[in-house]
Scaffold this active site. Structure first.
Site, mmCIF file in Angstrom:
data_model
loop_
_atom_site.group_PDB
_atom_site.id
_atom_site.type_symbol
_atom_site.label_atom_id
_atom_site.label_comp_id
_atom_site.label_asym_id
_atom_site.label_seq_id
_atom_site.Cartn_x
_atom_site.Cartn_y
_atom_site.Cartn_z
ATOM 1 N N ASP A 123 -66.160 -13.995 21.928
ATOM 2 C CA ASP A 123 -65.767 -14.998 22.920
ATOM 3 C C ASP A 123 -64.371 -14.644 23.425
ATOM 4 O OD1 ASP A 123 -64.409 -15.766 20.581
ATOM 5 O OD2 ASP A 123 -64.489 -17.889 21.076
ATOM 6 N N PHE A 182 -62.245 -7.854 25.310
ATOM 7 C CA PHE A 182 -61.186 -7.009 24.730
ATOM 8 C C PHE A 182 -60.005 -6.763 25.669
ATOM 9 C CE2 PHE A 182 -64.814 -5.700 21.986
ATOM 10 C CZ PHE A 182 -64.254 -6.022 20.751
ATOM 11 N N TYR A 191 -60.392 -14.318 24.431
ATOM 12 C CA TYR A 191 -59.114 -14.581 23.759
ATOM 13 C C TYR A 191 -58.705 -16.026 24.052
ATOM 14 C CZ TYR A 191 -58.505 -9.453 23.382
ATOM 15 O OH TYR A 191 -58.645 -8.119 23.092
ATOM 16 N N HIS A 232 -66.231 -4.159 13.301
ATOM 17 C CA HIS A 232 -65.390 -4.669 14.388
ATOM 18 C C HIS A 232 -63.999 -4.026 14.313
ATOM 19 C CE1 HIS A 232 -63.243 -7.576 16.932
ATOM 20 N NE2 HIS A 232 -64.430 -7.864 17.423
#
Length: 224
Positions: free
Chosen positions: A64, A77, A66, A186
Site C-alpha cells: 500500500d 516504492f 507510503y 521484501h
C-alpha cells in the site's frame, strides 16, 4: 480520482460498474473528505496512467502507499524527487548497484521506470496518514486483482517481480507460459538480508527481455 483514460480503461471498465467498486468509491470519497489520505486523490491511478497496458514489460507489486507526508504519488516504492529515499528503496538501489553497477541516485523518483513499461502497482491504492495498511480490505484488492488477471492474459513476455509474501500471494493468478515470475524476500530492512540482496532480479529481467528481442529496462535513476 481522475478516470483511467488509456488502454487500461476497456478491460477494467467492467469493474467500475460492480457493487464492490461502487462501495469502494463511496468509502474513498468519504475518507478524503474527512481525513488526511495519501496519495493526493489525483495521483491514485498514476501507475495505470504512466504505464499503458500495451507497454507493460515488468510488474512490481507493492502493498500500500507510503503513509508519511508528501511521500506517496501513486507509484509503488517511488517518492517525489524532494522526499528522502525510504529504507526499502535504499535497499533496492543497493541491489541494483551490486547487480548492474548502477550508482545510487540522490532521489527516489521512479517515473523513469514506469515510462519504460515497469508497472509499479500497489495492491491497495490509498492509505490514511501515518496508518500503514489502514485501507486494506475496503475493496482495492479486488480491483488490483482484476488488473493482475488482465496482465496474465497478455500474450507477450512480461516479468513479475514478487517481493515479500503479500506480492507472492498473487502468484496463484499467474499461469501464462509467456511470462516470467521472479520471487524474493521484501526489500525492507526487516527482511532484505534473507535473500533480496543477491537476487539479481534486475539483470534476470533484462536477460529475459533481450532473449525475446525486447528492449531491456534502463534501471539507472539519474541524480536530480
Amino acid at each position: 480520482m481522475p478516470p483511467i483514460t488509456n488502454d487500461w480503461l476497456e478491460p477494467l471498465k467492467e469493474e467500475f460498474g460492480k457493487e464492490y467498486y461502487k462501495n469502494l468509491h463511496k468509502k474513498v470519497v468519504e475518507e478524503y473528505n474527512t481525513r488526511l489520505i495519501f496519495p493526493p486523490a489525483d495521483d491514485i491511478f498514476n501507475a495505470f496512467h504512466l504505464t499503458p497496458l500495451s507497454k507493460v514489460k515488468v510488474v512490481i507489486l507493492g502493498q500500500d502507499p507510503y503513509h508519511d507526508n508528501g511521500q506517496a504519488h501513486g507509484v509503488c516504492f517511488s517518492v517525489k524527487p524532494e522526499v528522502d529515499i525510504p529504507p526499502s528503496l535504499v535497499n533496492i538501489y543497493k541491489e541494483l548497484q551490486e547487480d548492474l553497477g548502477c550508482y545510487v541516485p540522490n532521489n527516489g523518483y521512479l517515473v523513469k521506470w514506469a515510462k519504460q513499461g515497469v508497472l509499479l502497482l500497489n495492491t491497495v491504492l490509498t492509505v490514511r496518514a501515518h496508518q500503514a495498511n489502514s485501507h486494506r480490505g475496503i475493496g482495492w484488492e479486488e480491483f488490483t486483482d482484476a488488473a493482475i488477471r488482465i496482465l496474465n492474459e497478455q500474450d507477450r513476455p512480461i516479468v513479475y517481480l514478487l517481493w515479500g509474501k503479500p506480492a507472492q500471494s498473487k502468484k496463484v493468478m499467474l499461469n501464462n507460459p509467456n511470462h516470467l515470475i521472479l520471487e524474493a524476500p521484501h526489500p525492507s530492512p526487516l527482511s532484505s538480508y534473507r535473500g533480496f540482496f543477491g537476487c539479481k532480479h534486475f539483470s534476470k529481467t533484462n536477460a529475459f527481455l533481450q532473449a525475446r528481442e525486447l528492449e531491456p529496462i534502463d534501471w539507472q535513476i539519474e541524480n536530480i
